[in-house]
Design a protein around this motif. Sequence first.
Motif, PDB file in Angstrom:
ATOM      1  N   GLY A  27       1.093  -8.511   7.468  1.00 47.24           N
ATOM      2  CA  GLY A  27       1.862  -8.770   6.254  1.00 47.24           C
ATOM      3  C   GLY A  27       1.729  -7.732   5.165  1.00 47.24           C
ATOM      4  O   GLY A  27       2.345  -7.859   4.104  1.00 47.24           O
ATOM      5  N   ILE A  28       0.943  -6.678   5.380  1.00 50.81           N
ATOM      6  CA  ILE A  28       0.786  -5.626   4.375  1.00 50.81           C
ATOM      7  C   ILE A  28       1.977  -4.677   4.447  1.00 50.81           C
ATOM      8  O   ILE A  28       2.338  -4.194   5.523  1.00 50.81           O
ATOM      9  N   ASP A  29       2.591  -4.414   3.302  1.00 54.38           N
ATOM     10  CA  ASP A  29       3.732  -3.506   3.230  1.00 54.38           C
ATOM     11  C   ASP A  29       3.212  -2.091   2.998  1.00 54.38           C
ATOM     12  O   ASP A  29       2.928  -1.699   1.867  1.00 54.38           O
ATOM     13  N   ILE A  30       3.021  -1.326   4.080  1.00 58.39           N
ATOM     14  CA  ILE A  30       2.539   0.055   3.981  1.00 58.39           C
ATOM     15  C   ILE A  30       3.728   0.979   3.805  1.00 58.39           C
ATOM     16  O   ILE A  30       4.619   1.031   4.657  1.00 58.39           O
ATOM     17  N   ARG A  31       3.739   1.708   2.693  1.00 63.11           N
ATOM     18  CA  ARG A  31       4.830   2.641   2.404  1.00 63.11           C
ATOM     19  C   ARG A  31       4.280   4.060   2.427  1.00 63.11           C
ATOM     20  O   ARG A  31       3.495   4.448   1.554  1.00 63.11           O
ATOM     21  N   LEU A  32       4.671   4.820   3.441  1.00 65.10           N
ATOM     22  CA  LEU A  32       4.219   6.196   3.600  1.00 65.10           C
ATOM     23  C   LEU A  32       5.175   7.158   2.897  1.00 65.10           C
ATOM     24  O   LEU A  32       6.305   6.801   2.563  1.00 65.10           O
ATOM     25  N   GLN A  74       0.847  -1.186   0.000  1.00 62.62           N
ATOM     26  CA  GLN A  74       0.000   0.000   0.000  1.00 62.62           C
ATOM     27  C   GLN A  74       0.880   1.232   0.000  1.00 62.62           C
ATOM     28  O   GLN A  74       1.713   1.414   0.886  1.00 62.62           O
ATOM     29  N   SER A  75       0.702   2.070  -1.008  1.00 64.02           N
ATOM     30  CA  SER A  75       1.505   3.270  -1.169  1.00 64.02           C
ATOM     31  C   SER A  75       0.645   4.493  -0.890  1.00 64.02           C
ATOM     32  O   SER A  75      -0.422   4.665  -1.478  1.00 64.02           O
ATOM     33  N   TYR A  76       1.122   5.351   0.021  1.00 63.20           N
ATOM     34  CA  TYR A  76       0.367   6.550   0.367  1.00 63.20           C
ATOM     35  C   TYR A  76       1.327   7.726   0.506  1.00 63.20           C
ATOM     36  O   TYR A  76       2.385   7.605   1.122  1.00 63.20           O
ATOM     37  N   ARG A  77       0.935   8.873  -0.026  1.00 68.30           N
ATOM     38  CA  ARG A  77       1.838  10.020  -0.111  1.00 68.30           C
ATOM     39  C   ARG A  77       2.037  10.755   1.206  1.00 68.30           C
ATOM     40  O   ARG A  77       3.000  11.505   1.360  1.00 68.30           O
ATOM     41  N   SER A  78       1.150  10.564   2.173  1.00 69.03           N
ATOM     42  CA  SER A  78       1.200  11.347   3.407  1.00 69.03           C
ATOM     43  C   SER A  78       1.855  10.565   4.544  1.00 69.03           C
ATOM     44  O   SER A  78       2.444   9.507   4.333  1.00 69.03           O
ATOM     45  N   GLU A  79       1.693  11.096   5.779  1.00 65.88           N
ATOM     46  CA  GLU A  79       2.439  10.553   6.921  1.00 65.88           C
ATOM     47  C   GLU A  79       1.756   9.372   7.582  1.00 65.88           C
ATOM     48  O   GLU A  79       2.388   8.630   8.339  1.00 65.88           O
TER      49      GLU A  79
END
Length: 452
Positions: free
Chosen positions: A223-228, A196-201
Amino acid sequence: MTFDHDLFVIGGGSGGVRAARIAASEGKARVALAEEYRMGGTCVIRGCVPKKLMVYASEYPGLIEDARAYGWKVADGSFDWGHFRAALDKELNRLEAAYRGGLTNAGVTIHDQRARVVDAHTVELADGQRFRAKHILIATGGRPFVPHFPGSDLAVTSNEIFRMDALPSRVLVVGGGYIASEFACILNGLGVNVTQSYRSEQILRGFDDECRSHIADAMRASGIDIRLHSIVTGLRKTGTGILASFAEGHEAEYDLVLYATGRVPNSDGLGLEEAGVRLGARGEITVDDHSQTSVPSIFAVGDVTDRINLTPVAIREGHAFADTVFKGQPRQADHDLVASAVFTQPEFGTVGLSEEAARAQEPIEVYTARFRPMQTLFAGREDRVLMKLVVSQSSRKVLGCHIVGPAAGEMIQLAAIAVKMGATKEDFDRTVAVHPTMSEELVTMRTPTRRD
């Protein structure tokens, strides 16, 4: 002036259908409704209902593990997307037929095609037919928004996710709102490798900070790869998938890229501005408290007005419109203290003010409880529940109630009644707990975690 109809509704979603049915059956009006796709709108066909069924499906791996811990001899199995999709299509067909039947039984004339507004009292169908209506109601909802960038045509949205021919192995979910976060959890639960890619904090902007951090931590643990602070700059088709380029300087390949970066009101091409209907900056129809537009004979309800974009709110708005205009019972839809649920894993239920919003308003006390729920604790899982009450120091009213954990949506519906009635923290304290339940924590928190 002679009219063909007392009411012409454009849009067959929850708000439009409710307004049409109430006006026709209880208001005795001559009503027509035009819908270009399928009856039921976003919620029934490509939103709440199929999403919740996918949530249920995605929870079974954890339930199977729990069953073993409780002594059941359960064999591992694989998820059959084709079987699930066929069953899902059958259920959506049933629901659509029920919506259509409700309209027909109420005496509503249905047009299965696109419609547009010509003037204050005229509607034109795609086949050229024109009808004169005393009142026109716009209930066309909203649609997913995908920004334009190199390769953006390779992305899918929540509209298409239910129609996949096969379950992908690697998915990139772009966005940090509730739709993106829900689908990240759903696909992860179904065995998909999810980034999961998200532009904010932090994901779930606008919700209580403590709750959204709690959810993000749990999603990562699952197991979800959250990329802030992550921005996709381009997508490119390869022989084996879709290559995503990121502003951070790296690339990664996925089988599917799902964009859930917001929704916009579905007001384009309806002839509204030409007819004198005022629109806002995002294309939302501007309405007053009775859902009336700048053209007195034209009204609008639901997501196309961009007030509170929730199905139950659209239904309330549609019903209030019909009562006001056709039953002689003027009333407004109440948009205050509307509860909502986010069907991430863990689930999130919320009503009222976040801690941050309440603190900006007045001095508050915050009560929190964190614990491992009995059911999964016994099974050896590391699930954590968070319950939170935000309380006014002066009035003692509960300004916000937030629940993160299993069945949070079910619990917040009942807690919302108390909050809506203006319950104080002492009202909660006087309520005897139901034991053993998770919800008993709502009435047993005695000492503030924070007070300022």
